[in-house]
Design an enzyme around this catalytic site. Structure first.
Site, mmCIF file in Angstrom:
data_model
loop_
_atom_site.group_PDB
_atom_site.id
_atom_site.type_symbol
_atom_site.label_atom_id
_atom_site.label_comp_id
_atom_site.label_asym_id
_atom_site.label_seq_id
_atom_site.Cartn_x
_atom_site.Cartn_y
_atom_site.Cartn_z
ATOM 1 N N SER A 1 0.817 -1.214 0.000
ATOM 2 C CA SER A 1 0.000 0.000 0.000
ATOM 3 C C SER A 1 0.853 1.269 0.000
ATOM 4 O O SER A 1 1.163 1.833 1.051
ATOM 5 C CB SER A 1 -0.949 -0.009 1.203
ATOM 6 O OG SER A 1 -1.893 1.019 1.099
ATOM 7 N N GLY B 1 1.778 4.920 0.101
ATOM 8 C CA GLY B 1 1.064 6.003 0.765
ATOM 9 C C GLY B 1 0.664 5.658 2.184
ATOM 10 O O GLY B 1 0.301 6.527 2.965
ATOM 11 N N GLU C 1 -13.077 4.773 -1.624
ATOM 12 C CA GLU C 1 -12.457 3.957 -0.576
ATOM 13 C C GLU C 1 -13.410 3.686 0.585
ATOM 14 O O GLU C 1 -12.994 3.315 1.677
ATOM 15 C CB GLU C 1 -11.179 4.649 -0.080
ATOM 16 C CG GLU C 1 -10.138 4.860 -1.163
ATOM 17 C CD GLU C 1 -9.234 3.655 -1.404
ATOM 18 O OE1 GLU C 1 -8.818 3.016 -0.431
ATOM 19 O OE2 GLU C 1 -8.945 3.357 -2.586
ATOM 20 N N ARG D 1 -6.885 8.944 -2.839
ATOM 21 C CA ARG D 1 -7.622 7.742 -3.242
ATOM 22 C C ARG D 1 -9.126 7.983 -3.415
ATOM 23 O O ARG D 1 -9.798 7.172 -4.050
ATOM 24 C CB ARG D 1 -7.401 6.633 -2.208
ATOM 25 C CG ARG D 1 -5.927 6.280 -2.002
ATOM 26 C CD ARG D 1 -5.800 5.080 -1.082
ATOM 27 N NE ARG D 1 -4.415 4.822 -0.704
ATOM 28 C CZ ARG D 1 -4.041 3.788 0.033
ATOM 29 N NH1 ARG D 1 -4.949 2.923 0.454
ATOM 30 N NH2 ARG D 1 -2.772 3.614 0.359
ATOM 31 N N HIS E 1 -6.208 7.850 4.248
ATOM 32 C CA HIS E 1 -7.670 7.918 4.371
ATOM 33 C C HIS E 1 -8.011 8.955 5.430
ATOM 34 O O HIS E 1 -7.224 9.215 6.340
ATOM 35 C CB HIS E 1 -8.270 6.573 4.806
ATOM 36 C CG HIS E 1 -8.194 5.497 3.780
ATOM 37 N ND1 HIS E 1 -7.824 4.205 4.078
ATOM 38 C CD2 HIS E 1 -8.453 5.512 2.450
ATOM 39 C CE1 HIS E 1 -7.856 3.468 2.979
ATOM 40 N NE2 HIS E 1 -8.222 4.243 1.976
ATOM 41 N N CYS F 1 -10.197 1.002 11.158
ATOM 42 C CA CYS F 1 -10.110 0.320 9.860
ATOM 43 C C CYS F 1 -10.826 -1.019 9.885
ATOM 44 O O CYS F 1 -11.346 -1.476 8.865
ATOM 45 C CB CYS F 1 -8.647 0.072 9.486
ATOM 46 S SG CYS F 1 -7.760 1.515 8.890
#
EC number: 3.5.3.23
Length: 444
Positions: free
Chosen positions: A22, A24, A174, A214, A250, A368
């Site tokens: 991933s 970032g 996302e 994203r 995020h 998450c």
């Protein structure tokens, strides 16, 4: 009629590993190539979910994806028996094999965006799976995600399921990691805050320079249309591109909301004052904007500890509690701030810490791991009851993990064809435990 917020946590899949997929996500990249412990990861997730159920919260679980994803590997040209497909991919394109073995679906905050019936014109709970187009390993999730959501929230009288958005960067979505619902009471209409990283159709708009944004404004607007949300119940706010470039991939890495509280870092957003005024104007309740200054907690400390990737929950008593990773205790600045926060007179009165280190090392904290679904008691009765956490399910799932999961998995182990057999055997049994039916391609 009672109203409440349920949390549906993603079960960690048998192929949990640290492949550093991933870009970032600082934690994901910095822990690449370490050896993972899938059994410990799954048990940590279950313990966190059970702890919330024991606090009186409505808690469910969502099944993981089928991995390795042999269907994607065959689609891109690898052929032969299942074992041959894995061996060829490992030799010719190991990065693609890694992507097709990711257990990233554990982070169900990215599974979908959910709008409760109190906000939607048709009075149903709406679900749209995220397309996750920015990351290869996550872009292969949405179809199975939709199957799992439909098997969990089955009754069409209460639940409306949409297809994921078009698979193009213009509609990069996302899921709930960039969406927070603010309200006075869960059963009252609220304000759905959509946070985006860039405007895809406006090349002159601000955007990050180092890491990808994203979520697009266009995706967020499309979700609002699909979910039949009124203009007066939506706010679209841009995340600060500078913090994206510091590893805030995020919005749930830099802010978290619950009911009438938005807990955020002062660098989280653009046009903060104007957008907060819009939220106040559209809300039917007093808002508490709880700001953390850079002088109190730096962006670096916020990202490393996942201060904002915490859950804020409202206990049955009405008191708000933060569910934080133990990493927040280990960071001096963050721990000091949280100890002060509970004395400041905000609705947040306590902090509880849980060990989710296997997830944290891959870049995902408590927030998450869960998908929030605001429900009333009739809607809850229509949910697949076998997915709801209780003592019996906790015991069955722990036994299932103990039986099927490895306690060590390195990136090179992903080339072991036996992993296919182990994973499919585990998932086939899981669909029977949760009574999901045939949600995986290998079952069809």
């Amino acid at each position: 009629m009672k109203h409440f917020e349920a949390n549906f946590d993603g079960l960690v899949g048998p192929t949990h590993n640290y492949a550093g997929l991933s870009f970032g996500n600082v934690a994901s990249y910095s822990n690449a190539a370490q050896t993972a412990n899938p059994k410990a990861a799954a048990k940590q997730g279950l313990q966190k979910a059970k702890a919330l159920a024991d606090l009186g919260m409505t808690q469910g679980v969502l099944a993981p994806q089928e991995r390795p994803d042999l269907y994607t590997l065959r689609r891109i040209g690898f052929s032969g028996s299942d074992a041959e497909v894995i061996q060829k991919a490992a030799k010719q394109a190991p990065a693609l094999l890694n992507a097709c073995c990711s257990a990233s679906s554990m982070w169900t905050a990215n599974a979908a965006t959910v709008s409760p019936s109190a906000d939607t014109r048709d009075g149903k709970v709406h679900f749209t799976p995220a397309n996750l187009v920015d990351k290869l390993h996550r872009s292969i999730e949405p179809i199975t995600t939709a199957n799992i959501l439909k098997a969990t929230f089955k009754d069409p009288h209460f639940f409306q399921h949409h297809a994921h958005l078009p698979e193009h960067a213009h509609f990069g979505d996302e899921g709930a990691a960039n969406h927070t619902r603010l309200c006075g009471e869960y059963g009252h209409s609220g304000v759905e805050l959509f946070v985006y990283g860039q405007e895809a159709t406006n090349p002159n708009a601000p955007k990050p320079k180092k890491y990808p944004a994203r979520q697009t404004l266009e995706a967020s607007q499309a979700i609002a249309r699909l979910h039949q949300l009124e203009d007066e119940s939506t706010v679209f706010m841009q995340q600060n591109p500078d913090v994206i470039d510091q590893g805030v991939f995020h919005n749930d890495v830099i802010s978290v909301g619950n009911q009438n509280v938005l807990f955020y870092h002062e660098q989280a957003f653009l046009n903060t004052d104007a957008k907060f005024d819009e939220i106040r104007r559209k809300m039917n309740a007093d808002m508490h904007f709880v700001k953390v200054a850079t002088s109190q907690v730096s962006i670096d400390d916020a990202v490393k500890s996942y201060l904002f990737n915490t859950q804020i929950i409202t206990l049955p008593s009405g008191e708000m509690t933060i569910i934080a990773p133990t990493d927040c205790q280990e960071n001096l600045a963050v721990f000091a701030y949280l100890n002060e926060l509970v004395t400041l007179g905000t609705p947040i009165k306590q902090v509880r810490y849980y060990d989710v280190k296997q997830s944290m090392q891959n870049g995902g904290g408590p927030a998450c791991l869960r998908l929030r679904v605001a429900l009333n008691d009739q809607e809850l009765a229509a949910v697949n009851q076998d997915t709801l956490m209780n003592d019996a399910l906790f015991g069955r799932l722990n036994t299932w993990v103990e039986k099927h999961y490895r306690d060590s998995l390195s990136v090179k182990d992903l080339a072991d064809p036996q992993l296919i057999v182990e994973s499919r055997t585990a998932l086939d049994e899981l669909t029977q435990i949760l009574k999901l039916g045939s949600v995986y391609q290998f079952q069809k």
